[in-house]
Design a protein around this motif. Structure first.
Motif, short mmCIF file in Angstrom:
data_model
loop_
_atom_site.label_atom_id
_atom_site.label_comp_id
_atom_site.label_asym_id
_atom_site.label_seq_id
_atom_site.Cartn_x
_atom_site.Cartn_y
_atom_site.Cartn_z
N ASP A 133 0.82 -1.21 0.00
CA ASP A 133 0.00 0.00 0.00
C ASP A 133 0.86 1.26 0.00
OD1 ASP A 133 -2.09 -1.74 0.16
OD2 ASP A 133 -2.62 -1.29 2.24
N VAL A 134 0.42 2.26 -0.73
CA VAL A 134 1.08 3.57 -0.71
C VAL A 134 0.01 4.63 -0.44
CG1 VAL A 134 2.94 2.92 -2.26
CG2 VAL A 134 0.83 3.83 -3.22
N ALA A 135 0.43 5.73 0.14
CA ALA A 135 -0.48 6.83 0.46
C ALA A 135 -0.11 8.05 -0.37
CB ALA A 135 -0.43 7.16 1.95
N ALA A 136 -1.05 8.95 -0.51
CA ALA A 136 -0.79 10.18 -1.24
C ALA A 136 0.37 10.94 -0.61
CB ALA A 136 -2.04 11.05 -1.25
N GLY A 137 1.29 11.40 -1.45
CA GLY A 137 2.44 12.14 -0.95
C GLY A 137 3.65 11.28 -0.69
N ASP A 138 3.50 9.96 -0.65
CA ASP A 138 4.65 9.08 -0.45
C ASP A 138 5.61 9.18 -1.63
OD1 ASP A 138 3.61 8.24 1.91
OD2 ASP A 138 3.11 6.21 1.26
N ALA A 139 6.90 9.06 -1.34
CA ALA A 139 7.90 9.04 -2.42
C ALA A 139 7.78 7.74 -3.21
CB ALA A 139 9.30 9.18 -1.83
#
Length: 220
Positions: free
Chosen positions: A61-67
């Motif tokens: 999972d990735v979130a908004a703003g993650d590199a």
């Protein structure tokens, strides 16, 4: 008078002739060629019918703003319809910028394909990270990264109950929950980092969450 050579020598000659004839039998050779040809043809037809294409998908999972980093991406072969195949990023397509200069525009779940709008330059992102000081008991005990929450602000337990709690941020994603660090430090409050659109960060929102009692209600 005919000389009899005995059964042994005659038997060996017949067996040798049978073995030679079996390998030279044209029907056997034709059969082997047909089997070989069918195998090659089947392999070529299978390769021609494989119209799957490699797209980028997400390992975790990735979130908004993650590199964006290469370890998060993996190649996945899928077959998409003509209506949807243009919406996702193929592995043979170039990124909009070097990976070091890209961030996730929105959250993506593990296993999902990367849509073409998911990666944006850092300079183009309209996202911000807002820290919230949340008192003990004012957020779900198992609140974690990726949860969506509504942010309510109202009077605290020791304040005058003149004002009512009001919704200041709706369906924002938790980037980081500081409950473990707060527990180790013996603090009764934790800092929760949430992802917000910059258009949501009006001056009144920042001052309200800084001065009031923040309560987080999980919506997903």
């Amino acid at each position: 008078m005919t000389n009899w050579r005995g059964p042994g020598e005659s038997g060996r000659t017949s067996a040798q002739r049978l073995r030679i004839r079996a390998w030279r039998d044209p029907r056997l050779l034709i059969g082997l060629l047909l089997v070989l040809g069918a195998t090659i043809l089947g392999a070529r037809l299978a390769a021609a019918s494989d119209d799957t294409v490699e797209y980028w998908s997400i390992r975790s999972d990735v979130a908004a703003g993650d590199a964006v980093n290469r370890d998060t991406l993996q190649a996945t072969r899928v077959r998409l319809s003509s209506e949807t195949k243009g919406s996702y990023l193929r592995t043979n397509e170039e990124f909009a910028a070097p990976l070091d200069d890209l961030v996730w525009a929105h959250g993506v779940s593990a296993g999902a394909l990367v849509d073409k709008g998911a990666l944006v330059r850092r300079s183009a992102t309209m996202r911000s990270q807002l820290p919230l000081s949340v008192a003990e008991g004012a957020a779900p005990a198992d609140l974690g990264r990726g949860d969506l929450v509504d942010v309510w602000v109202g009077p605290g337990p020791g304040d005058e109950p003149a004002g009512k709690a009001r919704l200041v941020l709706e369906s924002v994603r938790v980037i980081e929950s500081g409950d473990d660090a707060a527990a180790q430090a013996g603090s009764l409050a934790q800092t929760v980092l949430v992802d917000v659109d910059k258009t949501q960060l009006r001056g009144s929102v920042v001052s309200t969450v800084a001065a009031g009692h923040v309560t987080l209600v999980r919506v997903s």
